[in-house]
Design a protein around this motif. Sequence first.
Motif, PDB file in Angstrom:
ATOM      1  N   PRO A 246       0.840  -1.200   0.000  1.00  0.00           N
ATOM      2  CA  PRO A 246       0.000   0.000   0.000  1.00  0.00           C
ATOM      3  C   PRO A 246       0.874   1.249   0.000  1.00  0.00           C
ATOM      4  O   PRO A 246       2.054   1.204   0.371  1.00  0.00           O
ATOM      5  CB  PRO A 246      -0.745  -0.111   1.335  1.00  0.00           C
ATOM      6  CG  PRO A 246       0.220  -0.832   2.225  1.00  0.00           C
ATOM      7  CD  PRO A 246       0.933  -1.811   1.326  1.00  0.00           C
ATOM      8  N   SER A 247       0.298   2.355  -0.415  1.00  0.00           N
ATOM      9  CA  SER A 247       0.983   3.638  -0.247  1.00  0.00           C
ATOM     10  C   SER A 247       1.136   3.861   1.249  1.00  0.00           C
ATOM     11  O   SER A 247       0.204   3.642   2.019  1.00  0.00           O
ATOM     12  CB  SER A 247       0.154   4.768  -0.855  1.00  0.00           C
ATOM     13  OG  SER A 247       0.041   4.591  -2.237  1.00  0.00           O
ATOM     14  N   LYS A 248       2.325   4.276   1.666  1.00  0.00           N
ATOM     15  CA  LYS A 248       2.590   4.389   3.094  1.00  0.00           C
ATOM     16  C   LYS A 248       3.847   5.215   3.309  1.00  0.00           C
ATOM     17  O   LYS A 248       4.734   5.231   2.476  1.00  0.00           O
ATOM     18  CB  LYS A 248       2.779   2.982   3.689  1.00  0.00           C
ATOM     19  CG  LYS A 248       2.987   2.941   5.169  1.00  0.00           C
ATOM     20  CD  LYS A 248       3.082   1.501   5.662  1.00  0.00           C
ATOM     21  CE  LYS A 248       3.417   1.481   7.139  1.00  0.00           C
ATOM     22  NZ  LYS A 248       3.538   0.115   7.641  1.00  0.00           N
ATOM     23  N   VAL A 249       3.938   5.862   4.437  1.00  0.00           N
ATOM     24  CA  VAL A 249       5.132   6.588   4.851  1.00  0.00           C
ATOM     25  C   VAL A 249       5.851   5.733   5.890  1.00  0.00           C
ATOM     26  O   VAL A 249       5.214   5.128   6.752  1.00  0.00           O
ATOM     27  CB  VAL A 249       4.754   7.968   5.438  1.00  0.00           C
ATOM     28  CG1 VAL A 249       5.964   8.664   6.010  1.00  0.00           C
ATOM     29  CG2 VAL A 249       4.069   8.822   4.381  1.00  0.00           C
TER      30      VAL A 249
ATOM     31  N   THR B  64       4.374  -5.150  -6.246  1.00  0.00           N
ATOM     32  CA  THR B  64       3.752  -3.996  -6.881  1.00  0.00           C
ATOM     33  C   THR B  64       2.373  -4.395  -7.397  1.00  0.00           C
ATOM     34  O   THR B  64       1.986  -5.564  -7.313  1.00  0.00           O
ATOM     35  CB  THR B  64       4.611  -3.488  -8.051  1.00  0.00           C
ATOM     36  OG1 THR B  64       4.684  -4.515  -9.052  1.00  0.00           O
ATOM     37  CG2 THR B  64       6.017  -3.113  -7.587  1.00  0.00           C
ATOM     38  N   HIS B  65       1.664  -3.446  -7.978  1.00  0.00           N
ATOM     39  CA  HIS B  65       0.306  -3.718  -8.473  1.00  0.00           C
ATOM     40  C   HIS B  65       0.271  -4.821  -9.527  1.00  0.00           C
ATOM     41  O   HIS B  65      -0.723  -5.515  -9.677  1.00  0.00           O
ATOM     42  CB  HIS B  65      -0.313  -2.438  -9.051  1.00  0.00           C
ATOM     43  CG  HIS B  65       0.277  -2.039 -10.364  1.00  0.00           C
ATOM     44  ND1 HIS B  65       1.498  -1.405 -10.465  1.00  0.00           N
ATOM     45  CD2 HIS B  65      -0.171  -2.212 -11.618  1.00  0.00           C
ATOM     46  CE1 HIS B  65       1.771  -1.193 -11.737  1.00  0.00           C
ATOM     47  NE2 HIS B  65       0.773  -1.671 -12.460  1.00  0.00           N
TER      48      HIS B  65
END
Length: 141
Positions: A29-32, A56-57
């Motif tokens: 997932p997008s994440k920091v 990845t996707h």
Amino acid sequence: MDHSRREFCFLLPAVLALKDQSPSQSVLPSKVYPFDSLPVQAGGGNEFRPVFDGTTHDGYKIQLHQTDLGPGAMPHPPHHHSYEEIFLVREGSLVVTINGLESKLGPGAVAYISSNQEHGIRNTGSTHARYFVFELGSQNQ
């Protein structure tokens, strides 16, 4: 029921696309990732911080970790593997050896290691060297 080669060719892309939709693949997932929150594995004056490990996707395996390598240290002996690696130097001085050829790297330098190329990394400076390692692909590819 008989099918022609032409009909089979039209169905083949759809069948292959289904393979990539396997529920066992977890997409990153997008994440920091704040530095202070990364788990630390330490030993011999060196530190290793795993950042992420996933796909990845489109199902491509990717892994990132950070290493803090003490003066004169090597994380491990020269080796090779089927996945590719990218080293991104943040601080310090490193020598990267690829198939017996040594290259000096400093802050901002990048090294790319192709699949199955023997390589090693060593801190040649008098201070700690800090760098990122991207692993692209998996051992099974």
